[in-house]
Each structure stands twice: as structure tokens, then as C-alpha cells.
Scaffold this motif. Structure first.
Motif: not given
Length: 663
Positions: A46-47, A80-84, A137-140
């Protein structure tokens, strides 16, 4: 081309602590590009989008309406405004202080994002490689830095579908996951550049990825380079102690020690009470160096393909093998150079000169270009003891057409250059390296779309004391021979055979008559050719042909020119390229001497080498059909002593240069 500004220095107060920017020549690259609206996906923990160094550079989904709880763009992800967030499966892409969080884990993605794109020249904090960019940003990974490959695969598909041009993977696993590989392949085929950290192993000084592969750095497809693997270097361009390495999975190196970047800002926790923090180490921070430079290149030239991005970054890197002798060829093509990469992306001239060069050679050397069917490599061996002294990959790892080589002093500086071209199936690019594998220049010998490969030779054709480069068009084109200066300027051209002949041309050159100018010898390169070996003057006038071998030419013919008889005039040496074991010497171009056999393979590669420095060359041979050892013969066909044991793949091209060439 964008307007240039000079001596561009950002006003960010911590810029002076970003040593790695100068090391990669990023400030010089800013003269041409400071970034743009290129989308870079950061697949990580995440960012922190509220960090003022990042807030203006976060990607926004243009097809989604914030807060309406509707999947406006129909992509399966609501708001999903800024990613997921693929860990908690929601749209909160910031770091999470969940149970079990670690300091490094919770801020990891924010560190990566800042290297790529902290807002520059804003009187605050640091400057990212891109002053303007779109970080997705894609939080994985969870807040301890662990994750599921299935989430990574889903995130890759999301990024590609939503316009990302670059994917940054600052994570590794030793588990080979097929679904992740397939997602990476889909991204690559969609034209998206995938950048991955090579991985760290502090306890053992890094792992050899050729023996212990780590993923996704090693998730390349069959005969295809899908992933740009990045190793880490320190302030002195030495391999970082912890960094993994390897010839197969590492394409580039980048700074990865004592890095300052953005971090999670949370004033209630002492460790996160500032917007930036220094002291980050790892290939995790080396990978976004490459991702950031790729985005800088795309901002300068959005039309670059994934393949072009990767090839340019590899070709323009600063060589570091000479100062990392224990890892020669295992740190990619070198440490990334942003200025050269951006300039080449814009089509501007790039001066690629030697740096960090190894000491000059003291013995005769043999240059080997690996044959078809394997990854392309140029290898340099000491002829005295057979030890490998340098190796490098001149082309993309997926290319399997073989590497053609020649060696000569092109600029009359007393040092040998290595001339490299691709075999059949490759493009017409000719590349010139120094003896340590440092790329000096490159040029197209024929039309850009030609894929027949190029035969190369080098000799002083015009008598100016400098060797010229002679090229022959490979199978499928007309039998055109061209002569270039060492810098790639065309000096002349002619057709060796009728223009309808498409078997290709192998070339060699040397002074046959002792007038100080080299003659050019041509031979058919491939099956289907029944042309004789021909000899042309330094002014390209036809002098004659060698016809006795014509019936055998249907399998292709290799030729070399050297004084192997000791009469101070060059001799023509001929062999079958893909069948037979005979080698024939035509003394001074007059009459053939009795052939001698090189047993152990069908087909013989040829070069010449003055091993003793006595002014008379011996004949160097390589196996044409089966892998085997190089062998040395005198001009009569008698085995010559002194060559170290050098084993080469089948069909390898060879060249030699003498001890005097590098003194």
C-alpha cells in the motif's frame, strides 16, 4: 522533442542526500524529461496517499465516481478510485496498521513509490526520479510484508486493464506459481514492462539465481524475457553484499543501499513522524530505480514498446563487471544510466564509452559468439590458459539465432574492439564493444526490417592504419557487402554475387598482396547457395574466385584471412560451415594446399590467432554441429601447442586478437 533546460537542480531540501540520483545520471536526464502522466503500478503493502510528497502523483481512475458505492466502470471493483486492496478486498490502498504489522512492512510500498515519483522541485522532502507520474497503489502484501501469489496475479491483470505502462515488483518468493507466471506473460504481451527485484540473502552474500531461482524475477517465459530483473549495488557500484545475482534472471543493477525515500506519515508513532526517512537497503529499493527510469523514458517518448524500453535500458547501462570480477556477467549489463536511456529513447545520439575498464590484456585472447539455439553471449578467453575473462549478452536473452563476432583495433588506440552482430533471425544491428564488454557504439548495417542476420569481419581496407568493419547480409536478402568506419559510417558497398542470390554472404578480410590494404573475401552463407568463394580488392574490384569448393558450397562456407604460411602475405582459409571436417588453405590466394581434417564435428568455424606473437598466425577452429573444444593448427594442418582448453557450444563464431593489440 521537449524543450531542454540546463543545469536542472530541484529545490527539495533532502535532494543532497539522494546520492543515487547522481550515480545513475538522473539530473542529466531531467534536461530531457522530468516525467509525465505515465501510470506505474506499485504492487506492494500500500501507499500513503496523504504524504505530501506523493499526494499529487497518485493515479485516479477516470471512469469511477468516488463514494457512490457503484462499480461505474464495470470492472468488478467498486469505488476503485486510486487502485485496489487485494488483501482486504476493498478500495483502501493505503498502509494498514493491522495486528502483526512490522515497521518495514507497513511502509514498504510508500518507500517504493517515493523513489519512482516523489513530487520534485516543490521545496519539500526529496525528488522522485519522476517529478510527475501516476502511481497506482495495489495492495497485495499485508502489513508484515507477506502475501499470496494469487493476489499478485489479480493485481497484474487489474493494472494492465487500467492503463499501467510499468509494473514494479519489490517482492520475491522461492515458490514458482504458474498463475503468477501466466499473469506476467499476459502483461508482457500487452506491452507492459514488468520490473522485479532480484532478492536478498544477507547471510550468504546473495543467492546465485541460476542455481536458486527466485520469482517473479525469474518468471521469464520460454525463450522470452518477460521480466526486467534488478540486482542492487552500493555507492561505489559494487554488488551490494545482500543482493542476489545470476546470468539468467538479472538484466540490470541499480543503487540499493542507504536510500532516502518517502515513508508512511503517522506523527503518533515516533518511527513515522517525518515524511521521509533514509537508510533503506535491498533489491526492493533497486527495482523502483529501474521502474522510475522506465517511466521517465516513456514520458519522453510514449510510443516506446516494452521491448524497446528493456533493450535501451540494458544497452545504455554503465558497465560494472570490471570492478565486480567475482560476479562478471551476473549483475546484468551494468548499473542503469538514466541520461543515456532517456536520450536513446528520444532518438538522440548517445556516446557509450568505456568506464570501469579492466586492466589491459597481457596474452592473446579468443572471442566466442555462442551459436544458434541458446541465449546469446559473447565470451572472451585467455588463449594462454583458456580462462574466461569476460562475458556479456549483446542481445535479448530470448534471441536464439547465434552471435557473429570479429575483433580489431578500430580507432588506432592500441586496444582491441569486439564487433558483434546477430545470426539468421536477428536484426541488422552491429554493435562494437571493448575487450571487457563495454558497449562503445552501434549502428544498422542494413534496412531495419531485415532479419537474415549479419556476417562481420574487420581489417584495414583503406590503408589508414585503422581497421574497418566489413558486413555481409545473411540469408534472405541480396548478397550485399558493406564497409563501415569504426563509428558506423558507410564507406562503400558492393554485391558479391548476382542480386537474385539469397543464400547470404559470409565475409573475411586481410592483406593478400602486402600493399597495406585488405582485400575482401566472400562466401555463400547458407544452404541453397552454390556460389564460389570470391576475392575483391580494397576498392571493391573483382579479383577472382576460388572454384574448387563450389560443389561443396551448398552447405555454406566459412572463410578467414591471415598469414599462416609466413610469407608476409595473407592466405585464404576455407571450411564447410555445416558439413564436413576439411580445412583448406589457399596460400596468398594462388593455389590450395592439401586440406586437413578437424575431426569431432560436422562443419568447422574459422579464425586466426598469432599465439606466439611471431607474426605468423595459426588457424583456430570451432565445432560446427556438436559442442566441443576450440583447436589450433599451423598453416600445414599440424596441431599447434599452447591454446588453453576452451569448450564452446555448437556453431559458435570465433575471432582472435594478438598480445600486441592490447599493449
Amino acid at each position: 522533442m521537449p524543450a531542454r533546460v540546463f543545469a536542472l537542480t530541484p529545490n527539495d531540501p533532502d535532494y543532497s542526500r539522494q546520492w543515487y540520483l547522481d550515480r545513475m545520471s538522473v539530473p542529466a536526464a531531467w534536461d530531457y524529461s522530468q516525467g509525465g502522466d505515465i501510470v506505474v503500478a506499485v504492487l506492494d503493502t500500500g501507499v500513503d496517499m496523504n504524504n505530501p510528497e506523493l499526494a499529487n502523483n497518485i493515479w485516479t481512475n477516470p471512469k469511477e465516481i468516488a463514494g457512490d458505492k457503484i462499480d461505474n466502470d464495470g470492472n468488478g471493483y467498486v469505488d476503485d478510485i486510486h487502485g485496489w486492496n487485494f488483501v482486504e478486498n476493498d478500495n483502501d490502498v493505503g498502509p494498514h496498521f493491522n495486528s502483526g504489522w512490522t515497521e518495514a512492512g507497513v511502509t514498504h510500498g510508500t518507500v517504493i513509490a517515493g523513489i519512482i515519483g516523489a513530487v520534485g522541485n516543490n521545496l519539500s522532502g526529496i525528488a522522485g526520479i519522476n517529478w510527475r507520474v501516476k502511481i497506482m497503489p495495489l495492495r497485495i502484501l499485508d502489513s508484515s510484508g507477506e502475501g499470496d501469489p494469487a493476489n499478485a496475479a489479480r493485481a497484474i491483470d487489474y493494472a494492465v486493464a487500467n492503463g499501467a505502462r510499468v509494473l514494479n515488483f519489490s517482492f520475491v518468493t522461492d515458490e514458482h506459481d504458474v498463475a503468477l507466471d501466466e499473469a506476467i506473460a499476459r502483461a508482457a504481451k500487452a506491452g507492459v514492462l514488468v520490473v522485479s527485484a532480484a532478492g536478498n540473502n544477507k547471510a550468504d552474500g546473495g543467492d546465485d539465481l541460476d542455481k536458486t531461482p527466485m520469482y517473479p524475477a525469474c518468471s521469464d517465459g520460454p525463450n522470452t524475457n518477460y521480466v526486467l530483473g534488478v540486482a542492487a549495488t552500493d555507492e561505489n557500484d559494487l554488488k551490494a553484499q545482500f543482493s542476489d545475482y545470476g546470468t539468467g534472471c538479472v538484466d540490470l543493477s541499480a543503487p540499493g543501499t542507504n536510500i532516502i525515500s518517502t515513508q508512511v506519515f503517522n506523527p503518533s508513532i515516533m518511527a513515522f513522524s517525518s515524511f521521509t526517512r533514509s537508510g533503506w537497503n535491498g533489491t526492493s529499493v533497486a527495482a523502483p530505480m529501474a521502474s522510475g527510469v522506465a517511466a521517465l523514458m516513456l514520458a519522453a517518448n510514449p510510443g516506446l514498446s516494452r521491448e524497446s524500453l528493456m533493450q535501451i535500458m540494458i544497452e545504455t547501462a554503465d558497465p560494472i563487471d570490471a570492478i565486480n570480477p567475482l560476479y562478471r556477467g551476473e549483475l546484468g549489463s551494468g548499473r542503469i544510466n538514466a541520461e543515456r536511456a532517456v536520450k536513446m529513447a528520444l532518438g538522440l545520439p548517445v556516446d557509450i564509452t568505456a568506464s570501469a575498464a579492466a586492466p589491459a590484456a597481457k596474452d592473446p585472447y579468443v572471442v566466442v559468439g555462442t551459436g544458434p539455439g541458446i541465449s546469446p553471449e559473447v565470451r572472451v578467453y585467455s588463449a594462454a590458459d583458456g580462462k574466461l575473462t569476460a562475458k556479456f549478452s549483446p542481445f535479448a536473452k530470448a534471441f536464439r539465432g547465434g552471435v557473429r563476432v570479429a575483433a580489431a583495433d578500430l580507432d588506432n588506440d592500441g586496444k582491441t574492439e569486439i564487433i558483434v552482430a546477430a545470426g539468421p533471425g536477428g536484426g541488422p544491428q552491429v554493435e562494437v564493444f571493448d575487450a571487457n564488454g563495454v558497449l562503445k557504439t552501434s549502428f544498422l548495417a542494413y534496412a531495419a526490417g531485415f532479419r537474415g542476420g549479419v556476417s562481420v569481419a574487420a581489417a584495414d581496407v583503406n590503408g589508414d592504419g585503422r581497421a574497418e568493419i566489413i558486413t555481409g547480409a545473411g540469408p534472405g536478402g541480396g548478397p550485399q557487402v558493406r564497409v563501415f568506419s569504426g563509428s558506423g559510417t558507410v564507406l562503400g558497398q558492393f554485391f558479391a554475387y548476382d542480386k537474385t542470390v539469397s543464400a547470404g554472404v559470409n565475409v573475411a578480410a586481410g592483406d593478400l598482396d602486402g600493399d597495406g590494404k585488405a582485400e575482401i573475401v566472400t562466401a555463400p552463407a547458407a544452404k541453397g547457395g552454390s556460389q564460389p568463394v570470391k576475392i575483391f580488392s580494397s576498392s571493391f574490384a573483382y579479383l577472382g574466385m576460388i572454384t574448387f569448393l563450389a560443389p561443396a558450397a551448398t552447405g555454406g562456407v566459412n572463410v578467414a584471412v591471415a598469414d599462416v604460411t609466413g610469407d608476409r602475405n595473407g592466405d585464404v582459409i576455407i571450411s564447410r560451415a555445416s558439413a564436413g571436417t576439411a580445412v583448406t588453405v589457399i596460400a596468398s590466394g594462388i593455389a590450395p594446399k592439401p586440406s586437413f581434417a578437424v575431426m569431432g564435428s560436422s562443419g568447422v568455424g574459422l579464425a586466426a590467432l598469432d599465439l606466439a606473437g611471431a607474426g605468423r598466425a595459426d588457424i583456430l577452429t570451432s565445432p560446427g554441429y556438436l559442442s566441443g573444444k576450440l583447436r589450433l593448427f599451423d598453416g600445414t594442418g599440424k596441431p599447434a601447442a599452447g591454446l588453453g582448453s576452451i569448450a564452446v557450444p555448437a556453431g559458435s563464431a570465433i575471432a582472435g586478437f594478438a598480445v600486441s593489440a592490447n599493449k
